[in-house]
Design a protein around this motif. Sequence first.
Motif, PDB file in Angstrom:
ATOM      1  N   PRO A 191      19.408  60.469  64.433  1.00  0.00           N
ATOM      2  CA  PRO A 191      18.483  61.593  64.232  1.00  0.00           C
ATOM      3  C   PRO A 191      19.124  62.958  64.472  1.00  0.00           C
ATOM      4  O   PRO A 191      18.871  63.904  63.727  1.00  0.00           O
ATOM      5  CB  PRO A 191      17.372  61.328  65.247  1.00  0.00           C
ATOM      6  CG  PRO A 191      17.412  59.870  65.479  1.00  0.00           C
ATOM      7  CD  PRO A 191      18.855  59.492  65.365  1.00  0.00           C
TER       8      PRO A 191
ATOM      9  N   SER B  54      15.906  53.090  60.322  1.00  0.00           N
ATOM     10  CA  SER B  54      15.788  52.191  61.471  1.00  0.00           C
ATOM     11  C   SER B  54      15.688  50.734  61.036  1.00  0.00           C
ATOM     12  O   SER B  54      15.686  49.834  61.869  1.00  0.00           O
ATOM     13  CB  SER B  54      14.573  52.569  62.313  1.00  0.00           C
ATOM     14  OG  SER B  54      13.393  52.424  61.549  1.00  0.00           O
TER      15      SER B  54
ATOM     16  N   TRP C  64      14.223  58.733  59.544  1.00  0.00           N
ATOM     17  CA  TRP C  64      14.694  57.845  60.601  1.00  0.00           C
ATOM     18  C   TRP C  64      13.693  56.725  60.876  1.00  0.00           C
ATOM     19  O   TRP C  64      14.057  55.553  60.947  1.00  0.00           O
ATOM     20  CB  TRP C  64      14.976  58.618  61.880  1.00  0.00           C
ATOM     21  CG  TRP C  64      15.250  57.709  63.028  1.00  0.00           C
ATOM     22  CD1 TRP C  64      14.448  57.485  64.107  1.00  0.00           C
ATOM     23  CD2 TRP C  64      16.387  56.866  63.209  1.00  0.00           C
ATOM     24  NE1 TRP C  64      15.019  56.572  64.933  1.00  0.00           N
ATOM     25  CE2 TRP C  64      16.218  56.164  64.404  1.00  0.00           C
ATOM     26  CE3 TRP C  64      17.527  56.624  62.461  1.00  0.00           C
ATOM     27  CZ2 TRP C  64      17.153  55.248  64.876  1.00  0.00           C
ATOM     28  CZ3 TRP C  64      18.447  55.713  62.935  1.00  0.00           C
ATOM     29  CH2 TRP C  64      18.254  55.046  64.127  1.00  0.00           C
TER      30      TRP C  64
END
Length: 81
Positions: free
Chosen positions: A33, A56, A51
Amino acid sequence: ELDRLELLLEQIKAVEAARDAMLSATTVVSPAPAMLLALKGIGPEFAAVLWSEGLSRHFDNRRQVAAYAGLAPTPWQSGSV
Protein backbone atom coordinates in the motif's frame (compact mmCIF):
# COMPACT_ATOMS: atom_id res chain seq x y z
CA GLU A 1 -30.05 21.58 4.68
CA LEU A 2 -26.89 22.86 6.30
CA ASP A 3 -27.28 20.33 9.11
CA ARG A 4 -27.53 17.50 6.58
CA LEU A 5 -24.46 18.82 4.77
CA GLU A 6 -22.48 18.98 8.01
CA LEU A 7 -23.56 15.44 8.88
CA LEU A 8 -22.46 14.24 5.45
CA LEU A 9 -19.07 15.94 5.80
CA GLU A 10 -18.59 14.31 9.22
CA GLN A 11 -19.45 10.91 7.77
CA ILE A 12 -16.99 11.40 4.91
CA LYS A 13 -14.26 12.31 7.40
CA ALA A 14 -15.04 9.16 9.41
CA VAL A 15 -14.82 6.96 6.32
CA GLU A 16 -11.56 8.58 5.25
CA ALA A 17 -10.11 8.06 8.74
CA ALA A 18 -11.10 4.39 8.64
CA ARG A 19 -9.52 4.04 5.19
CA ASP A 20 -6.29 5.64 6.37
CA ALA A 21 -6.23 3.38 9.43
CA MET A 22 -6.69 0.33 7.21
CA LEU A 23 -3.85 1.43 4.93
CA SER A 24 -1.51 2.09 7.84
CA ALA A 25 -2.38 -1.27 9.44
CA THR A 26 -1.62 -3.17 6.22
CA THR A 27 1.82 -1.56 5.87
CA VAL A 28 2.91 -3.72 8.81
CA VAL A 29 1.95 -6.86 6.88
CA SER A 30 3.03 -5.73 3.42
CA PRO A 31 4.73 -2.63 2.00
CA ALA A 32 2.50 -2.70 -1.11
CA PRO A 33 0.00 0.00 0.00
CA ALA A 34 2.81 2.45 0.73
CA MET A 35 4.37 1.65 -2.64
CA LEU A 36 1.03 2.28 -4.36
CA LEU A 37 0.70 5.65 -2.66
CA ALA A 38 4.19 6.58 -3.86
CA LEU A 39 3.10 6.23 -7.50
CA LYS A 40 1.95 9.33 -9.35
CA GLY A 41 -1.75 9.35 -10.11
CA ILE A 42 -2.74 6.92 -7.36
CA GLY A 43 -4.39 8.49 -4.36
CA PRO A 44 -5.36 6.97 -1.03
CA GLU A 45 -8.86 5.96 -2.16
CA PHE A 46 -7.71 4.07 -5.26
CA ALA A 47 -4.77 2.52 -3.39
CA ALA A 48 -7.12 1.22 -0.69
CA VAL A 49 -9.53 -0.28 -3.22
CA LEU A 50 -6.74 -1.74 -5.35
CA TRP A 51 -5.04 -3.29 -2.33
CA SER A 52 -8.14 -4.66 -0.62
CA GLU A 53 -9.84 -5.95 -3.78
CA GLY A 54 -7.12 -7.11 -6.13
CA LEU A 55 -3.63 -7.19 -4.74
CA SER A 56 -4.42 -9.02 -1.53
CA ARG A 57 -5.62 -12.07 -3.50
CA HIS A 58 -3.46 -14.95 -4.66
CA PHE A 59 -3.23 -15.59 -8.39
CA ASP A 60 -1.46 -18.60 -9.87
CA ASN A 61 -0.57 -17.00 -13.19
CA ARG A 62 -0.86 -13.82 -15.23
CA ARG A 63 -3.98 -15.06 -17.05
CA GLN A 64 -5.88 -15.16 -13.78
CA VAL A 65 -4.81 -11.59 -13.01
CA ALA A 66 -5.93 -10.39 -16.45
CA ALA A 67 -9.26 -12.24 -16.15
CA TYR A 68 -9.85 -10.78 -12.69
CA ALA A 69 -9.20 -7.28 -14.00
CA GLY A 70 -11.51 -7.88 -16.96
CA LEU A 71 -8.73 -7.56 -19.52
CA ALA A 72 -8.88 -11.14 -20.80
CA PRO A 73 -11.99 -13.32 -21.08
CA THR A 74 -12.27 -16.53 -19.17
CA PRO A 75 -13.58 -19.65 -20.99
CA TRP A 76 -17.03 -19.19 -19.45
CA GLN A 77 -17.29 -15.59 -20.64
CA SER A 78 -16.45 -16.37 -24.25
CA GLY A 79 -19.52 -18.56 -24.84
CA SER A 80 -17.85 -21.95 -25.07
CA VAL A 81 -15.99 -24.10 -22.59
